[in-house]
Design an enzyme around this catalytic site. Structure first.
Site, PDB file in Angstrom:
ATOM      1  N   ARG A 118      -2.594  -6.122  -8.095  1.00 33.48           N
ATOM      2  CA  ARG A 118      -1.380  -7.270  -8.058  1.00 33.48           C
ATOM      3  C   ARG A 118      -1.736  -8.437  -9.074  1.00 33.48           C
ATOM      4  O   ARG A 118      -0.626  -8.950  -9.518  1.00 33.48           O
ATOM      5  CB  ARG A 118      -1.622  -7.859  -6.961  1.00 33.48           C
ATOM      6  CG  ARG A 118      -1.159  -7.208  -5.664  1.00 33.48           C
ATOM      7  CD  ARG A 118      -1.489  -7.534  -4.275  1.00 33.48           C
ATOM      8  NE  ARG A 118      -2.956  -7.623  -4.275  1.00 33.48           N
ATOM      9  CZ  ARG A 118      -3.767  -7.844  -3.094  1.00 33.48           C
ATOM     10  NH1 ARG A 118      -3.162  -8.004  -1.710  1.00 33.48           N
ATOM     11  NH2 ARG A 118      -5.078  -7.885  -3.282  1.00 33.48           N
ATOM     12  N   LYS A 176     -16.384  -6.727   4.762  1.00 23.92           N
ATOM     13  CA  LYS A 176     -15.240  -6.839   6.050  1.00 23.92           C
ATOM     14  C   LYS A 176     -15.823  -6.072   7.316  1.00 23.92           C
ATOM     15  O   LYS A 176     -15.139  -4.888   7.656  1.00 23.92           O
ATOM     16  CB  LYS A 176     -13.817  -6.356   5.452  1.00 23.92           C
ATOM     17  CG  LYS A 176     -13.311  -6.989   4.097  1.00 23.92           C
ATOM     18  CD  LYS A 176     -12.045  -6.484   3.548  1.00 23.92           C
ATOM     19  CE  LYS A 176     -11.602  -7.005   2.304  1.00 23.92           C
ATOM     20  NZ  LYS A 176     -10.555  -6.099   1.807  1.00 23.92           N
ATOM     21  N   SER A 221      -3.028  -7.477   3.347  1.00 24.03           N
ATOM     22  CA  SER A 221      -3.195  -7.511   4.593  1.00 24.03           C
ATOM     23  C   SER A 221      -3.764  -8.609   5.250  1.00 24.03           C
ATOM     24  O   SER A 221      -3.478  -9.111   6.244  1.00 24.03           O
ATOM     25  CB  SER A 221      -4.260  -6.316   5.010  1.00 24.03           C
ATOM     26  OG  SER A 221      -4.035  -5.082   4.558  1.00 24.03           O
ATOM     27  N   HIS A 266       0.858  -1.277  -0.012  1.00 23.89           N
ATOM     28  CA  HIS A 266       0.023   0.028  -0.006  1.00 23.89           C
ATOM     29  C   HIS A 266       0.875   1.405   0.062  1.00 23.89           C
ATOM     30  O   HIS A 266       0.569   2.089  -0.685  1.00 23.89           O
ATOM     31  CB  HIS A 266      -0.857   0.097   1.285  1.00 23.89           C
ATOM     32  CG  HIS A 266      -1.994  -1.066   1.278  1.00 23.89           C
ATOM     33  ND1 HIS A 266      -2.224  -1.710   2.544  1.00 23.89           N
ATOM     34  CD2 HIS A 266      -2.876  -1.434   0.233  1.00 23.89           C
ATOM     35  CE1 HIS A 266      -3.312  -2.506   2.329  1.00 23.89           C
ATOM     36  NE2 HIS A 266      -3.662  -2.585   0.913  1.00 23.89           N
TER      37      HIS A 266
END
Ligand code: PNS
Length: 158
Positions: free
Chosen positions: A90, A42, A127, A18
């Site tokens: 990614r 989440k 994360s 990040h």
């Protein structure tokens, strides 16, 4: 007109991947705001929103603004005159996840999303994966900023 980009995300907590995206965004735009944003998928996190904001503020340079928001991202961008959303990509999995959000945000407010390809050093860093490694006592050196890694390990010790 100065350009203003936002880097939104859950950031529970930020990883070095990040941070790399924030720094690269700040070379491309006059102003960058990192925004800790609610993700209904989440609902509970390892860190509270305030803690996530604090961990980011302690990491990024002072020119990068850090804020949080509990509503629709486009309401924040419209209220703050932000013209671009910046996200890291990614892999094709990220692309599939990000595409509908980028298109929805553009439909809602006309805002464009710019994707920065993640540096290959951080291509496998997320994360959630790094938290899992820390939870089971693995070595997370080089995945989080040092003070974030310490906070993660402390949280799991507690
Ligand atoms: O780091 P994440 O959890 O993948 O980031 C997703 C996030 C927080 C950027 C996204 O869920 C979001 O924008 N939430 C704010 C609410 C919103 O605007 N939802 C509609 C998205 S099209």
């Amino acid at each position: 007109m100065p350009t203003h980009a936002v880097c939104p995300g859950s950031f529970d907590p930020i990883t070095l991947g990040h941070v790399d995206v924030f720094n690269r965004a700040s070379e491309l735009f006059d102003k960058v705001t990192v925004l800790v944003t609610g993700n209904p998928d989440k609902p509970s996190g390892l860190f509270s929103v305030e803690e996530r904001v604090d961990l980011i503020r302690r990491t990024v340079s002072p020119e990068i603004e850090v804020d949080w928001w509990g509503g629709l991202l486009v309401d924040y961008t419209s209220a703050h005159g932000i013209d671009t959303i910046v996200k890291g990509l990614r892999s094709s999995l990220d692309y599939e996840y990000e595409l509908p959000m980028a298109q929805m945000n553009r439909r809602l407010s006309g805002i464009d999303t710019v994707f920065l390809l993640t540096d290959e050093k951080y291509g496998y860093i997320s994360s959630s994966l790094c938290k899992q490694v820390a939870q089971y006592g693995g070595d997370v050196t080089g995945m989080f900023p040092d003070h974030v890694a310490a906070a993660v390990m402390e949280r799991f010790r507690g």
